[in-house]
Design a protein around this motif. Structure first.
Motif, PDB file in Angstrom:
ATOM      1  N   ALA A 267     -15.583  22.266 -12.162  1.00 27.34           N
ATOM      2  CA  ALA A 267     -16.377  21.157 -12.710  1.00 27.34           C
ATOM      3  C   ALA A 267     -17.072  21.592 -13.993  1.00 27.34           C
ATOM      4  O   ALA A 267     -17.083  20.865 -14.990  1.00 27.34           O
ATOM      5  N   LYS A 268     -17.664  22.774 -13.981  1.00 19.05           N
ATOM      6  CA  LYS A 268     -18.340  23.285 -15.186  1.00 19.05           C
ATOM      7  C   LYS A 268     -17.349  23.493 -16.323  1.00 19.05           C
ATOM      8  O   LYS A 268     -17.623  23.134 -17.470  1.00 19.05           O
ATOM      9  N   GLN A 269     -16.180  24.016 -15.997  1.00 16.02           N
ATOM     10  CA  GLN A 269     -15.151  24.221 -17.012  1.00 16.02           C
ATOM     11  C   GLN A 269     -14.707  22.888 -17.608  1.00 16.02           C
ATOM     12  O   GLN A 269     -14.522  22.775 -18.821  1.00 16.02           O
ATOM     13  N   LEU A 270     -14.537  21.887 -16.782  1.00 14.02           N
ATOM     14  CA  LEU A 270     -14.143  20.564 -17.274  1.00 14.02           C
ATOM     15  C   LEU A 270     -15.179  20.031 -18.253  1.00 14.02           C
ATOM     16  O   LEU A 270     -14.834  19.516 -19.317  1.00 14.02           O
ATOM     17  N   ARG A 271     -16.445  20.143 -17.896  1.00 14.60           N
ATOM     18  CA  ARG A 271     -17.526  19.668 -18.769  1.00 14.60           C
ATOM     19  C   ARG A 271     -17.560  20.435 -20.090  1.00 14.60           C
ATOM     20  O   ARG A 271     -17.831  19.863 -21.139  1.00 14.60           O
ATOM     21  N   ASP A 272     -17.282  21.737 -20.021  1.00 13.05           N
ATOM     22  CA  ASP A 272     -17.335  22.565 -21.226  1.00 13.05           C
ATOM     23  C   ASP A 272     -16.124  22.381 -22.127  1.00 13.05           C
ATOM     24  O   ASP A 272     -16.232  22.519 -23.341  1.00 13.05           O
ATOM     25  N   GLU A 273     -14.962  22.081 -21.547  1.00 10.15           N
ATOM     26  CA  GLU A 273     -13.723  22.136 -22.315  1.00 10.15           C
ATOM     27  C   GLU A 273     -13.076  20.792 -22.627  1.00 10.15           C
ATOM     28  O   GLU A 273     -12.342  20.696 -23.599  1.00 10.15           O
ATOM     29  N   LEU A 274     -13.299  19.783 -21.801  1.00 12.27           N
ATOM     30  CA  LEU A 274     -12.633  18.503 -22.043  1.00 12.27           C
ATOM     31  C   LEU A 274     -13.492  17.615 -22.931  1.00 12.27           C
ATOM     32  O   LEU A 274     -14.679  17.446 -22.695  1.00 12.27           O
TER      33      LEU A 274
ATOM     34  N   GLU B  89     -15.474  24.557  -2.213  1.00 12.18           N
ATOM     35  CA  GLU B  89     -15.200  25.753  -1.420  1.00 12.18           C
ATOM     36  C   GLU B  89     -13.778  26.284  -1.615  1.00 12.18           C
ATOM     37  O   GLU B  89     -13.380  27.239  -0.945  1.00 12.18           O
ATOM     38  N   ALA B  90     -13.008  25.695  -2.506  1.00 13.60           N
ATOM     39  CA  ALA B  90     -11.624  26.131  -2.725  1.00 13.60           C
ATOM     40  C   ALA B  90     -11.588  27.550  -3.284  1.00 13.60           C
ATOM     41  O   ALA B  90     -12.530  28.008  -3.928  1.00 13.60           O
ATOM     42  N   THR B  91     -10.497  28.240  -3.020  1.00  7.29           N
ATOM     43  CA  THR B  91     -10.281  29.564  -3.593  1.00  7.29           C
ATOM     44  C   THR B  91      -8.869  29.618  -4.154  1.00  7.29           C
ATOM     45  O   THR B  91      -8.001  28.919  -3.665  1.00  7.29           O
ATOM     46  N   PRO B  92      -8.599  30.366  -5.163  1.00  5.29           N
ATOM     47  CA  PRO B  92      -9.491  31.302  -5.835  1.00  5.29           C
ATOM     48  C   PRO B  92     -10.431  30.630  -6.839  1.00  5.29           C
ATOM     49  O   PRO B  92     -11.444  31.202  -7.211  1.00  5.29           O
ATOM     50  N   THR B  93     -10.110  29.429  -7.288  1.00  8.24           N
ATOM     51  CA  THR B  93     -10.993  28.735  -8.227  1.00  8.24           C
ATOM     52  C   THR B  93     -11.698  27.615  -7.490  1.00  8.24           C
ATOM     53  O   THR B  93     -11.063  26.663  -7.052  1.00  8.24           O
ATOM     54  N   GLY B  94     -12.992  27.722  -7.337  1.00 10.64           N
ATOM     55  CA  GLY B  94     -13.751  26.705  -6.629  1.00 10.64           C
ATOM     56  C   GLY B  94     -14.006  25.488  -7.492  1.00 10.64           C
ATOM     57  O   GLY B  94     -13.997  25.550  -8.723  1.00 10.64           O
TER      58      GLY B  94
ATOM     59  N   GLU C 227      -3.060  14.424  -5.827  1.00 10.92           N
ATOM     60  CA  GLU C 227      -3.547  15.618  -5.150  1.00 10.92           C
ATOM     61  C   GLU C 227      -2.883  16.842  -5.765  1.00 10.92           C
ATOM     62  O   GLU C 227      -1.658  16.890  -5.878  1.00 10.92           O
ATOM     63  N   VAL C 228      -3.695  17.809  -6.193  1.00  8.58           N
ATOM     64  CA  VAL C 228      -3.164  19.043  -6.777  1.00  8.58           C
ATOM     65  C   VAL C 228      -3.753  20.233  -6.033  1.00  8.58           C
ATOM     66  O   VAL C 228      -4.811  20.136  -5.418  1.00  8.58           O
ATOM     67  N   ALA C 229      -3.072  21.366  -6.135  1.00  4.73           N
ATOM     68  CA  ALA C 229      -3.466  22.532  -5.354  1.00  4.73           C
ATOM     69  C   ALA C 229      -4.098  23.648  -6.174  1.00  4.73           C
ATOM     70  O   ALA C 229      -4.714  24.542  -5.606  1.00  4.73           O
ATOM     71  N   THR C 230      -3.960  23.614  -7.491  1.00  3.88           N
ATOM     72  CA  THR C 230      -4.490  24.714  -8.290  1.00  3.88           C
ATOM     73  C   THR C 230      -5.297  24.185  -9.475  1.00  3.88           C
ATOM     74  O   THR C 230      -5.077  23.073  -9.953  1.00  3.88           O
ATOM     75  N   ALA C 231      -6.212  25.012  -9.939  1.00  2.00           N
ATOM     76  CA  ALA C 231      -7.041  24.642 -11.087  1.00  2.00           C
ATOM     77  C   ALA C 231      -6.215  24.388 -12.346  1.00  2.00           C
ATOM     78  O   ALA C 231      -6.479  23.411 -13.053  1.00  2.00           O
ATOM     79  N   PRO C 232      -5.201  25.225 -12.657  1.00  5.47           N
ATOM     80  CA  PRO C 232      -4.423  24.952 -13.867  1.00  5.47           C
ATOM     81  C   PRO C 232      -3.737  23.582 -13.841  1.00  5.47           C
ATOM     82  O   PRO C 232      -3.697  22.882 -14.857  1.00  5.47           O
ATOM     83  N   VAL C 233      -3.232  23.184 -12.689  1.00  3.46           N
ATOM     84  CA  VAL C 233      -2.570  21.875 -12.593  1.00  3.46           C
ATOM     85  C   VAL C 233      -3.608  20.763 -12.718  1.00  3.46           C
ATOM     86  O   VAL C 233      -3.369  19.753 -13.378  1.00  3.46           O
ATOM     87  N   ALA C 234      -4.771  20.948 -12.110  1.00  7.06           N
ATOM     88  CA  ALA C 234      -5.838  19.952 -12.244  1.00  7.06           C
ATOM     89  C   ALA C 234      -6.244  19.810 -13.711  1.00  7.06           C
ATOM     90  O   ALA C 234      -6.370  18.682 -14.218  1.00  7.06           O
TER      91      ALA C 234
END
Length: 108
Positions: free
Chosen positions: A53-60, A43-48, A19-26
């Motif tokens: 999910a889109k960033q993961l698909r584009d970058e990983l 629904e998470a903020t500041p990064t939903g 379990e992580v709390a922020t997008a950078p850690v994820a």
């Protein structure tokens, strides 16, 4: 996590959770590998979770299956836009969540 438990299906290995709390850690954990499924809060903020999910698909290069928890069933188009493999709307139905996870983790 309580809806899925550690064994949502007898044909799958036991689940362990990170379990992580922020997008950078994820991103750090997913980029390092060893994650078999990402369940993201749309629904998470500041990064939903949808944008993540889109960033993961584009970058990983190797992205695990992604399931997003969306605010309502009508937000399914956003999950499609994010290229998530599955989505489950709020309120979370444990059986629907289990079925989605089992479908994403089932051996090919």
């Amino acid at each position: 996590m309580s809806a899925l438990g550690t064994r949502p299906h007898p044909d799958l290995p036991r689940l362990t959770y990170l379990e992580v709390a922020t997008a950078p850690v994820a991103l750090e954990h997913l980029d390092a590998g060893g994650v078999d499924l990402a369940i993201l809060d749309g629904e998470a903020t500041p990064t939903g979770g949808l944008g993540l999910a889109k960033q993961l698909r584009d970058e990983l290069g190797r992205c695990p299956p992604v399931l997003v928890l969306i605010g309502r069933a009508d937000d399914r188009w956003l999950a499609d836009w994010s290229r998530a493999d599955a989505s489950v709307p709020h309120p979370i139905d444990p059986l629907r969540l289990r079925d989605a996870v089992n479908g994403l983790l089932a051996p090919a």
